[in-house]
Design an enzyme around this catalytic site. Structure first.
Site, PDB file in Angstrom:
ATOM      1  N   LYS A   3       0.845  -1.207   0.000  1.00  0.00           N
ATOM      2  CA  LYS A   3       0.000   0.000   0.000  1.00  0.00           C
ATOM      3  C   LYS A   3       0.876   1.252   0.000  1.00  0.00           C
ATOM      4  O   LYS A   3       0.601   2.216  -0.712  1.00  0.00           O
ATOM      5  CB  LYS A   3      -0.950  -0.011   1.215  1.00  0.00           C
ATOM      6  N   GLN A   8      -5.110  -1.604   9.420  1.00  0.00           N
ATOM      7  CA  GLN A   8      -4.875  -2.893   8.774  1.00  0.00           C
ATOM      8  C   GLN A   8      -5.457  -4.007   9.640  1.00  0.00           C
ATOM      9  O   GLN A   8      -5.170  -4.101  10.837  1.00  0.00           O
ATOM     10  CB  GLN A   8      -3.362  -3.097   8.563  1.00  0.00           C
ATOM     11  N   ASP A  43     -11.338   2.708   3.556  1.00  0.00           N
ATOM     12  CA  ASP A  43     -11.612   1.288   3.313  1.00  0.00           C
ATOM     13  C   ASP A  43     -13.119   1.067   3.147  1.00  0.00           C
ATOM     14  O   ASP A  43     -13.548   0.001   2.696  1.00  0.00           O
ATOM     15  CB  ASP A  43     -11.117   0.430   4.493  1.00  0.00           C
TER      16      ASP A  43
END
Ligand SMILES: NC(=O)c1ccc[n+]([C@@H]2O[C@H](COP(=O)([O-])OP(=O)(O)OC[C@H]3O[C@@H](n4cnc5c(N)ncnc54)[C@H](OP(=O)(O)O)[C@@H]3O)[C@@H](O)[C@H]2O)c1
Length: 283
Positions: free
Chosen positions: A52, A96, A119
């Site tokens: 990422k 995460q 997200d």
């Protein structure tokens, strides 16, 4: 059979995003900034986060990694996220997953300001998605929609079957396919006669985390097969679909690796840019 090349599509979108970041920099004198919170030492998470960061750097975005060890308390993690919510220099925040067992993941994700929840995992963005309102969309299913669009695969009136009902893939995928006017069936571990249902699918999306689970007796001739799974077997990385077994009968299929994965990261970048623009009412 035609391969749905996620890597190629992701690279194409990333080049467009890079140009967009350059334009935003000229206009606002700063670039979108993603904060990544990484807790603990799960090796796969460290690899995903590294990828990422690399992708952010490729498009010219700022990225800040905040690492905490897995003894962090829920309260301290919430405070960290509150601080990022209040930081005007941060446009997107991701935590995460997975988090250590003592922390309630959904509770933490819901602390992220919905305008920075790139997200799209928080309840506000999920609720908006469900209601057909503009929102930050979960990156994996959003990437799959982009891939279908790239290959001009029309969903209108098609039978779409989604195997897996997770909050991050299966459920939002079903809504996005519904929004594309497909007739959607969602299957899961308690589904009876799974094979009968998957065989009816014009578009089959599989997100279950079971190596090579879908075999040719479960797939309709000419179907579009999207394999979200990322598993390891004795030969290395593989999907939820037995690629070698189904490849002669499908119309289109995503490879693993090189299919859905690269698009997930790309749509995360896209969402961070969207979050930045909406701050300036540009979206
Ligand atoms: N490529 C990417 O970017 C990306 C992104 C996210 C996830 N993934 C991969 O996608 C896979 C799924 O991830 P996830 O987070 O959605 O998984 P998850 O949260 O573990 O959910 C798995 C889903 O599959 C269903 N399932 C399990 N076994 C089944 C079976 N035998 N028949 C039918 N349904 C079954 C489960 O049903 P129940 O609800 O009944 O338990 C559940 O709904 C994993 O391999 C993951 O690594 C890849």
């Amino acid at each position: 059979m035609q391969l749905l090349d996620g890597k190629l599509t992701a690279n194409k979108i990333k080049k467009q995003l890079k140009l967009e970041v350059e334009m935003l920099k000229e206009k606002y004198n700063r670039v979108p900034h993603l904060a990544i919170v990484l807790v603990g030492e799960v090796e796969a998470s460290h690899i995903y986060v590294r990828n990422k960061i690399k992708a952010c750097q490729f498009v010219g975005m700022d990225v800040t990694l905040i690492q905490k060890d897995n003894t962090i308390t829920t309260q301290d993690l919430k405070t960290l996220i509150h601080n990022l919510n209040n930081d005007d220099n941060i446009d997107g925040i991701i935590v995460q997953l997975p988090l250590p067992k003592h922390i309630d993941e959904q509770q933490i994700i819901n602390v992220i300001n919905s305008n920075k929840d790139v997200d799209g995992f928080g309840i506000e963005n999920k609720g908006k998605l469900f209601s057909g309102l503009p929102c930050l969309k979960s990156a994996t299913p959003y990437g799959i929609i982009k891939l279908l669009e790239e290959y001009n695969i029309d969903c209108v009136g098609k039978n779409a079957v989604v195997v897996g009902r997770s909050n991050i893939v299966g459920k939002p995928m079903s809504i996005m396919l519904l929004d594309k006017h497909a007739t959607v069936t969602i299957c899961h571990s308690k589904t009876k006669n799974l094979q009968e249902i998957t065989k009816q699918a014009d578009i089959l999306v599989v997100a279950i985390g079971r190596a090579k689970f879908i075999t040719k007796d479960m797939v309709k001739q000419g179907a579009v097969v999207i394999d979200v799974g990322m598993n390891r077997d004795e030969n290395g990385l593989c999907g939820d679909v037995d690629f070698e077994d189904v490849k002669e009968i499908v119309g289109y299929i995503t490879p693993v690796p090189g299919g859905v994965g690269p698009l997930t990261i790309t749509m995360l970048l896209n969402n961070t840019i969207e979050a930045f623009k909406s701050k300036f009412k540009e979206a």
